[in-house]
Design a protein around this motif. Structure first.
Motif, PDB file in Angstrom:
ATOM      1  N   SER A  96       0.824  -1.200   0.000  1.00  0.00           N
ATOM      2  CA  SER A  96       0.000   0.000   0.000  1.00  0.00           C
ATOM      3  C   SER A  96       0.862   1.256   0.000  1.00  0.00           C
ATOM      4  O   SER A  96       0.585   2.223  -0.722  1.00  0.00           O
ATOM      5  N   TRP A  97       1.909   1.251   0.793  1.00  0.00           N
ATOM      6  CA  TRP A  97       2.832   2.390   0.811  1.00  0.00           C
ATOM      7  C   TRP A  97       3.460   2.600  -0.565  1.00  0.00           C
ATOM      8  O   TRP A  97       3.479   3.725  -1.086  1.00  0.00           O
ATOM      9  N   HIS A  98       3.982   1.536  -1.145  1.00  0.00           N
ATOM     10  CA  HIS A  98       4.638   1.655  -2.453  1.00  0.00           C
ATOM     11  C   HIS A  98       3.682   2.171  -3.513  1.00  0.00           C
ATOM     12  O   HIS A  98       4.035   3.022  -4.335  1.00  0.00           O
ATOM     13  N   HIS A  99       2.444   1.649  -3.510  1.00  0.00           N
ATOM     14  CA  HIS A  99       1.486   2.039  -4.549  1.00  0.00           C
ATOM     15  C   HIS A  99       1.186   3.534  -4.478  1.00  0.00           C
ATOM     16  O   HIS A  99       1.208   4.236  -5.504  1.00  0.00           O
ATOM     17  N   GLN A 100       0.920   4.030  -3.274  1.00  0.00           N
ATOM     18  CA  GLN A 100       0.587   5.450  -3.141  1.00  0.00           C
ATOM     19  C   GLN A 100       1.787   6.348  -3.403  1.00  0.00           C
ATOM     20  O   GLN A 100       1.663   7.402  -4.052  1.00  0.00           O
ATOM     21  N   LEU A 101       2.954   5.951  -2.941  1.00  0.00           N
ATOM     22  CA  LEU A 101       4.152   6.754  -3.204  1.00  0.00           C
ATOM     23  C   LEU A 101       4.510   6.735  -4.683  1.00  0.00           C
ATOM     24  O   LEU A 101       4.904   7.766  -5.254  1.00  0.00           O
ATOM     25  N   ASN A 102       4.358   5.592  -5.333  1.00  0.00           N
ATOM     26  CA  ASN A 102       4.676   5.507  -6.766  1.00  0.00           C
ATOM     27  C   ASN A 102       3.765   6.401  -7.601  1.00  0.00           C
ATOM     28  O   ASN A 102       4.234   7.188  -8.425  1.00  0.00           O
ATOM     29  N   VAL A 103       2.453   6.271  -7.402  1.00  0.00           N
ATOM     30  CA  VAL A 103       1.503   7.010  -8.237  1.00  0.00           C
ATOM     31  C   VAL A 103       1.489   8.495  -7.883  1.00  0.00           C
ATOM     32  O   VAL A 103       1.468   9.354  -8.772  1.00  0.00           O
ATOM     33  N   ASN A 104       1.511   8.809  -6.599  1.00  0.00           N
ATOM     34  CA  ASN A 104       1.298  10.184  -6.151  1.00  0.00           C
ATOM     35  C   ASN A 104       2.560  11.034  -6.126  1.00  0.00           C
ATOM     36  O   ASN A 104       2.468  12.260  -6.137  1.00  0.00           O
ATOM     37  N   LEU A 105       3.741  10.400  -6.080  1.00  0.00           N
ATOM     38  CA  LEU A 105       4.971  11.174  -5.918  1.00  0.00           C
ATOM     39  C   LEU A 105       6.052  10.820  -6.935  1.00  0.00           C
ATOM     40  O   LEU A 105       6.550  11.700  -7.652  1.00  0.00           O
ATOM     41  N   ILE A 106       6.426   9.553  -7.012  1.00  0.00           N
ATOM     42  CA  ILE A 106       7.566   9.191  -7.856  1.00  0.00           C
ATOM     43  C   ILE A 106       7.224   9.330  -9.334  1.00  0.00           C
ATOM     44  O   ILE A 106       8.025   9.855 -10.122  1.00  0.00           O
ATOM     45  N   ALA A 107       6.034   8.891  -9.729  1.00  0.00           N
ATOM     46  CA  ALA A 107       5.644   9.028 -11.140  1.00  0.00           C
ATOM     47  C   ALA A 107       5.565  10.499 -11.575  1.00  0.00           C
ATOM     48  O   ALA A 107       6.049  10.834 -12.662  1.00  0.00           O
ATOM     49  N   PRO A 108       4.977  11.403 -10.791  1.00  0.00           N
ATOM     50  CA  PRO A 108       5.021  12.813 -11.194  1.00  0.00           C
ATOM     51  C   PRO A 108       6.448  13.341 -11.361  1.00  0.00           C
ATOM     52  O   PRO A 108       6.719  14.120 -12.284  1.00  0.00           O
ATOM     53  N   ALA A 143      -0.014   7.138   4.751  1.00  0.00           N
ATOM     54  CA  ALA A 143       0.677   6.875   3.482  1.00  0.00           C
ATOM     55  C   ALA A 143       0.295   7.905   2.421  1.00  0.00           C
ATOM     56  O   ALA A 143       1.155   8.432   1.702  1.00  0.00           O
ATOM     57  N   TYR A 144      -0.990   8.191   2.327  1.00  0.00           N
ATOM     58  CA  TYR A 144      -1.440   9.187   1.351  1.00  0.00           C
ATOM     59  C   TYR A 144      -0.857  10.556   1.684  1.00  0.00           C
ATOM     60  O   TYR A 144      -0.339  11.258   0.805  1.00  0.00           O
ATOM     61  N   ALA A 145      -0.935  10.951   2.964  1.00  0.00           N
ATOM     62  CA  ALA A 145      -0.411  12.248   3.366  1.00  0.00           C
ATOM     63  C   ALA A 145       1.098  12.323   3.142  1.00  0.00           C
ATOM     64  O   ALA A 145       1.612  13.366   2.717  1.00  0.00           O
ATOM     65  N   ALA A 146       1.806  11.233   3.404  1.00  0.00           N
ATOM     66  CA  ALA A 146       3.249  11.232   3.170  1.00  0.00           C
ATOM     67  C   ALA A 146       3.559  11.458   1.695  1.00  0.00           C
ATOM     68  O   ALA A 146       4.477  12.216   1.342  1.00  0.00           O
ATOM     69  N   SER A 147       2.779  10.810   0.833  1.00  0.00           N
ATOM     70  CA  SER A 147       3.014  10.995  -0.606  1.00  0.00           C
ATOM     71  C   SER A 147       2.727  12.425  -1.026  1.00  0.00           C
ATOM     72  O   SER A 147       3.433  12.998  -1.872  1.00  0.00           O
ATOM     73  N   LYS A 148       1.709  13.042  -0.438  1.00  0.00           N
ATOM     74  CA  LYS A 148       1.339  14.409  -0.808  1.00  0.00           C
ATOM     75  C   LYS A 148       2.259  15.448  -0.157  1.00  0.00           C
ATOM     76  O   LYS A 148       2.527  16.501  -0.758  1.00  0.00           O
ATOM     77  N   HIS A 149       2.742  15.181   1.069  1.00  0.00           N
ATOM     78  CA  HIS A 149       3.775  16.050   1.636  1.00  0.00           C
ATOM     79  C   HIS A 149       5.024  16.006   0.752  1.00  0.00           C
ATOM     80  O   HIS A 149       5.674  17.033   0.524  1.00  0.00           O
ATOM     81  N   GLY A 150       5.357  14.815   0.278  1.00  0.00           N
ATOM     82  CA  GLY A 150       6.502  14.689  -0.625  1.00  0.00           C
ATOM     83  C   GLY A 150       6.276  15.438  -1.921  1.00  0.00           C
ATOM     84  O   GLY A 150       7.208  16.035  -2.486  1.00  0.00           O
TER      85      GLY A 150
END
Length: 229
Positions: A96-108, A143-150
């Protein structure tokens, strides 16, 4: 005529933005996760081009793009796509962490890297649709908030790096907005979903168009949008 690369154009805020830009005759390059989705987007927006690549697997985006023709000109890159999966830290799995970080942060970040040459040449605009969770983290949203803070950190760093090249960078922080993601959030929260209580995606689209249409002598850095009722 401006050319816009848009992720998340299939629904919600992304669809509202794509409709508005298409209606006024701008060129659209719509990202899709697979060929089937690309076909649907091409049918919905006649004349638009599509770009296929799975944001959930950013390591393979470069390979995917190497087999497609990227636009020669990009006036704006609009990062609208996102995913959410709620749960307490004690229950969230690495998947779940990887999916949200990948889509919301790393891919952008990876998409931005690929289009920076075109954006610099056009003195263009990168816009990130962030979230209220990119400013404040609540229980079950880690996890979502971490991706969006990033994502906020990515935008802030990019803005400083690209200012000498004339590339503008904007972060938009919508509150809860009606759409498929909000419906999913309500299911995970065990609450009844009433879209009339939340921001209409068209209202967020209005703020996005305002930011990218602003004359070149000014730049919107951060824009917070909250439900008005």
């Amino acid at each position: 005529m401006a050319t816009h690369v848009i992720t998340g154009a299939g629904s919600g805020i992304g669809a509202a933005v794509a409709r508005r830009l298409h209606a006024r005759g701008d060129e659209l390059v719509l990202h899709a996760r697979d060929a089937g989705r690309a076909k649907e987007l091409a049918a919905a927006y006649p004349g638009a081009r599509t770009l296929v690549g799975d944001l959930a697997d950013p390591d393979r985006l470069s390979w995917a793009f190497s087999h497609q023709t990227l636009p020669d000109r990009v006036d704006s890159l609009l990062h609208v796509a996102g995913v959410v999966d709620l749960g307490p830290v004690g229950d969230l799995t690495p998947r779940s962490w990887h999916h949200q970080l990948n889509v919301n942060l790393i891919a952008p970040a990876e998409l931005t890297r690929h289009f920076l040459p075109q954006l610099r040449a056009a003195r263009g605009h990168v816009l990130f649709v962030n979230s209220g969770s990119g400013l404040t983290a609540n229980a079950d949203w880690s996890a979502y908030a971490a991706s969006k803070h990033g994502l906020k950190a990515l935008a802030d760093s990019l803005r400083q790096e690209e200012h000498p090249h004339g590339v503008r960078v904007t972060s938009v922080y919508p509150g809860r907005t009606a759409g498929p993601m909000q419906a999913k959030v309500h299911r995970q929260e065990g609450k009844e979903y009433d879209p009339s209580k939340w921001i209409d995606p068209e209202s967020v689209a209005t703020t996005i168009l305002m930011a990218i249409d602003l004359p070149a002598d000014a730049e919107v850095n951060d824009l917070t949008v909250r439900p008005g009722r």
